[in-house]
Write a protein that holds these residues in place. Structure first.
Motif, PDB file in Angstrom:
ATOM      1  N   TYR A   1     -13.333  20.853  -3.168  1.00 43.20           N
ATOM      2  CA  TYR A   1     -13.347  21.108  -1.719  1.00 43.20           C
ATOM      3  C   TYR A   1     -13.198  19.831  -0.882  1.00 43.20           C
ATOM      4  O   TYR A   1     -12.847  19.892   0.278  1.00 43.20           O
ATOM      5  N   ALA A   2     -13.445  18.662  -1.471  1.00 45.40           N
ATOM      6  CA  ALA A   2     -13.370  17.449  -0.653  1.00 45.40           C
ATOM      7  C   ALA A   2     -11.972  16.835  -0.611  1.00 45.40           C
ATOM      8  O   ALA A   2     -11.657  16.085   0.304  1.00 45.40           O
ATOM      9  N   CYS A   3     -11.129  17.146  -1.568  1.00 48.69           N
ATOM     10  CA  CYS A   3      -9.776  16.569  -1.546  1.00 48.69           C
ATOM     11  C   CYS A   3      -9.035  17.091  -0.312  1.00 48.69           C
ATOM     12  O   CYS A   3      -8.902  18.291  -0.135  1.00 48.69           O
TER      13      CYS A   3
ATOM     14  N   THR B   1     -10.693   9.708  -2.371  1.00 48.16           N
ATOM     15  CA  THR B   1     -11.893  10.546  -2.280  1.00 48.16           C
ATOM     16  C   THR B   1     -12.340  11.096  -3.631  1.00 48.16           C
ATOM     17  O   THR B   1     -13.518  11.019  -3.986  1.00 48.16           O
ATOM     18  N   CYS B   2     -11.394  11.645  -4.403  1.00 44.66           N
ATOM     19  CA  CYS B   2     -11.784  12.318  -5.648  1.00 44.66           C
ATOM     20  C   CYS B   2     -12.448  11.343  -6.619  1.00 44.66           C
ATOM     21  O   CYS B   2     -13.380  11.698  -7.326  1.00 44.66           O
ATOM     22  N   ARG B   3     -11.972  10.106  -6.637  1.00 44.88           N
ATOM     23  CA  ARG B   3     -12.551   9.112  -7.553  1.00 44.88           C
ATOM     24  C   ARG B   3     -13.992   8.793  -7.160  1.00 44.88           C
ATOM     25  O   ARG B   3     -14.892   8.759  -7.998  1.00 44.88           O
ATOM     26  N   ILE B   4     -14.207   8.598  -5.856  1.00 43.89           N
ATOM     27  CA  ILE B   4     -15.531   8.170  -5.392  1.00 43.89           C
ATOM     28  C   ILE B   4     -16.535   9.318  -5.414  1.00 43.89           C
ATOM     29  O   ILE B   4     -17.710   9.139  -5.746  1.00 43.89           O
TER      30      ILE B   4
ATOM     31  N   HIS C   1     -20.151  11.751 -12.781  1.00 40.89           N
ATOM     32  CA  HIS C   1     -19.480  11.867 -14.076  1.00 40.89           C
ATOM     33  C   HIS C   1     -18.353  10.861 -14.271  1.00 40.89           C
ATOM     34  O   HIS C   1     -17.876  10.689 -15.392  1.00 40.89           O
ATOM     35  N   GLN C   2     -17.950  10.207 -13.209  1.00 40.26           N
ATOM     36  CA  GLN C   2     -16.836   9.250 -13.282  1.00 40.26           C
ATOM     37  C   GLN C   2     -15.721   9.772 -14.172  1.00 40.26           C
ATOM     38  O   GLN C   2     -15.252   9.104 -15.091  1.00 40.26           O
ATOM     39  N   ASN C   3     -15.312  10.995 -13.836  1.00 41.32           N
ATOM     40  CA  ASN C   3     -14.367  11.705 -14.688  1.00 41.32           C
ATOM     41  C   ASN C   3     -12.945  11.650 -14.154  1.00 41.32           C
ATOM     42  O   ASN C   3     -12.065  12.342 -14.646  1.00 41.32           O
ATOM     43  N   VAL C   4     -12.743  10.877 -13.091  1.00 34.93           N
ATOM     44  CA  VAL C   4     -11.400  10.792 -12.510  1.00 34.93           C
ATOM     45  C   VAL C   4     -10.794   9.430 -12.819  1.00 34.93           C
ATOM     46  O   VAL C   4     -11.335   8.392 -12.447  1.00 34.93           O
TER      47      VAL C   4
END
Ligand SMILES: Cc1cc2nc3c(=O)[nH]c(=O)nc-3n(C[C@H](O)[C@H](O)[C@H](O)COP(=O)(O)OP(=O)(O)OC[C@H]3O[C@@H](n4cnc5c(N)ncnc54)[C@H](O)[C@@H]3O)c2cc1C
Ligand code: SF4
Ligand code: SF4
Lengths: 432, 94
Positions: free
Chosen positions: B41-43, B67-70, B75-78
């Protein structure tokens, strides 16, 4: 490429352009690398340009830079669901021959600035992404790019690569941004005939109006919205902290749609043709979130260093100023034949501390924490102010004393007297 | 429902076909471990979509914001990088 440069500048935004222009003008051998097709194609801003910072670099920029409108009026609005209360300041003095603020569009503006950098003698290469810093014995000696045989060397690398600051992170100079310290802004540009725009905003010629907006449109999140007039278009956008987006689960474009439909905003953009939708992050951690700004053979400037004064929506001027000061540091060392070691580059930080950049950031150092701790600034107060205005402005036979009592009661009910005093104190402390 | 595709349609892109610049490191973490699934929802370009519990990423409309990375901080999954030079979003106005 085996030749070595005096300096490599990564990024062609305001910070990188200011640095590269200053270095090249002093006769240094400069390479600037930009990942966009042309400078500006990756960049997003509101955008207000503050003349002073640019004037110190290119004194006669007004004759040639692509400027949209000079700002003669600033409005501040606090919105409730279907109302708005606000203030404004308008002055003929802003129409002098050297206006203080302009609206710009970043794509054409950055392209223009970059042409100046080239003309000053820097080598500017676009469509090239720097993938990492080259280090030897704890010293940055150059950069690796995504081009074939893309390693390039220099005495110093100036990182002007913007808010994500991937290169410094990858090199371990600083950690990942905290979602509480970064805002995501989304914006659109709507085109309208010039006369329509002038009529709606009560302006003539190249006069412009900017509106800063807070309140219900952010759903209580820490954030603000804006609406700026360009020559033949309006840009409007809204931004809130990532940590708040995560909490509310409201998609950013949903906020933007609500903003566009607000009864105070909708008539201003009515009939406009939307031609671009953009998004960008803004570092808002302020003074306390500033990372290490220099080391052996490297410096970091602009958004990459978190140099944004969110309270005043200033960023590009801090970017240009830090870029210029970083360049001046290198020029001085170069002139004395001294290396760009960590010890020698300390001058950069010291000069920044003496400038408005660090002085302003320091002044507001407590603000991010205060805003986190007091979400009612963005939810309760906008409602209270709007309702107070509504009560006082409705003429319905009730006497003014009783109306004032109603207003006072509404504030105390929502926040208690102590709460109100505490809020006032906290705001004062955070901005003094 | 807001049609995000209509917004993105106004933008100019040079897509680097077959070389997405962002990747979900381990899709199982999205399905099994991630409570928030905040990327969905944030992208601002709605690049992350939810089908059941599974998250799919399509980077074509990406605005390269970060945004998606931060926001995937737990989980630091990006796995996030900029596109190759010259590719991706090309802002006309910015
Ligand atoms: C919505 C919004 C509204 C704003 N409004 C205002 C305003 O009204 N006034 C104001 O003063 N400030 C405003 N700001 C802040 C301002 O935009 C920034 O502070 C400013 O752009 C920072 O400049 P910079 O040069 O540091 O970074 P950027 O402008 O982000 O430039 C970084 C450059 O580096 C390039 N780059 C990045 N990584 C690499 C790489 N690895 N290799 C090669 N190139 C790379 C990018 O393509 C880009 O060109 C606003 C910001 C936003 C998002
Ligand atoms: S936030 Fe991260 S872990 Fe969660 S769904 Fe998105 S990518 Fe997967
Ligand atoms: S970088 Fe921004 S636009 Fe691109 S996928 Fe991530 S959140 Fe979406």
């Amino acid at each position: 490429m085996t030749e070595k440069f005096d300096a490599i500048v990564v990024g062609a935004g305001p910070a990188g352009n200011a640095a590269a222009y200053t270095l090249a003008s002093a006769g240094l051998k400069v390479l600037q690398l930009e990942r966009g097709e042309t400078p500006g194609t990756k960049n997003v801003q509101g955008a207000i340009l503050y003349s002073d910072a640019l004037e110190r670099i290119i004194p006669d920029f007004r004759n040639e830079a692509p400027l949209e409108r000079h700002i003669i009026e600033q409005r501040m609005w606090v919105l409730d669901d279907d109302s708005a209360i606000g203030t404004s300041y308008r002055s003929e003095a802003f129409s002098s021959d050297r206006p203080n603020r302009y609206t710009i569009l970043r794509a054409p503006f950055d392209r223009w600035f970059s042409e100046k950098v080239r003309a000053a003698g820097a080598l500017v290469i676009c469509e090239t992404t720097v993938t990492e810093l080259l280090q030897e014995g704890g010293r940055v000696v150059g950069v690796r790019t995504d081009r074939e045989e893309g390693d390039i060397y220099a005495d110093v690398v100036i990182l002007a690569d913007g808010v994500n600051s991937l290169l410094a992170r990858k090199a371990g100079f600083h950690g990942e941004l905290d979602p509480r310290n970064v805002a995501l802004a989304v914006k659109e540009i709507h085109f309208l005939p010039e006369e329509t725009l002038q009529g709606r905003f009560n302006i003539k010629g190249s006069e412009g109006v900017v509106i800063e907006i807070a309140g219900a449109v952010t759903h209580g999140m820490v954030g603000t919205a804006f609406l700026y007039t360009n020559r033949e278009s309006i840009t409007l956008g809204i931004g809130c902290l990532l940590s708040d987006f995560k909490k509310t689960r409201v998609p950013p474009y949903a906020l933007l749609e609500e903003l566009k439909q607000h009864p105070a905003i909708a008539p201003l953009i009515e009939g406009g043709e939307m031609k671009e939708y953009a998004a960008h992050l803004i570092p808002e951690g302020g003074y306390k979130a500033i990372p290490k700004l220099y080391g052996e053979g490297w410096m970091i400037v602009g958004d990459s260093a978190g140099l944004v004064n969110a309270a005043h929506r200033e960023g590009s001027n801090l970017a240009m100023t830090s870029g210029r000061i970083a360049a001046e540091t290198v020029i001085a060392l170069h002139g004395k034949g001294l290396p760009c070691s960590q010890e020698n580059l300390a001058v950069y930080r010291a000069a920044l501390d003496e400038s408005f950049v660090m002085k302003d950031l320091k002044k507001y150092r407590e603000l991010p924490e205060v805003l986190h701790g007091n979400p009612h600034f963005f939810s309760v107060y906008p409602k209270l102010f709007n309702r107070a205005a509504h009560t006082m402005l409705t003429v319905d036979g009730e006497d003014k004393h009783s109306k004032e009592k109603t207003v006072r009661r509404s504030f105390v009910e929502q926040r208690s007297l102590l709460g109100l005093m505490g809020d006032a104190y906290r705001m004062w402390r955070a901005t003094r | 429902m807001i049609n995000i595709q209509e917004k993105l349609f106004q933008n100019r892109y040079r897509v680097d076909d077959g070389r997405p610049h962002i990747r979900i490191r381990n899709p199982e973490i999205c399905t099994e471990d991630c409570q928030s699934q905040a990327c969905t929802y944030a992208c601002p370009a709605a690049c992350y979509t939810l089908e059941g519990k599974a998250v799919t990423l399509t980077t074509d409309g990406c605005l390269e914001c970060g945004t998606c990375r931060i926001i995937c901080s737990e989980h630091q999954n990006v796995d996030w990088a900029y596109p190759r030079g010259g590719h991706g979003i090309l802002f006309k106005f910015g």
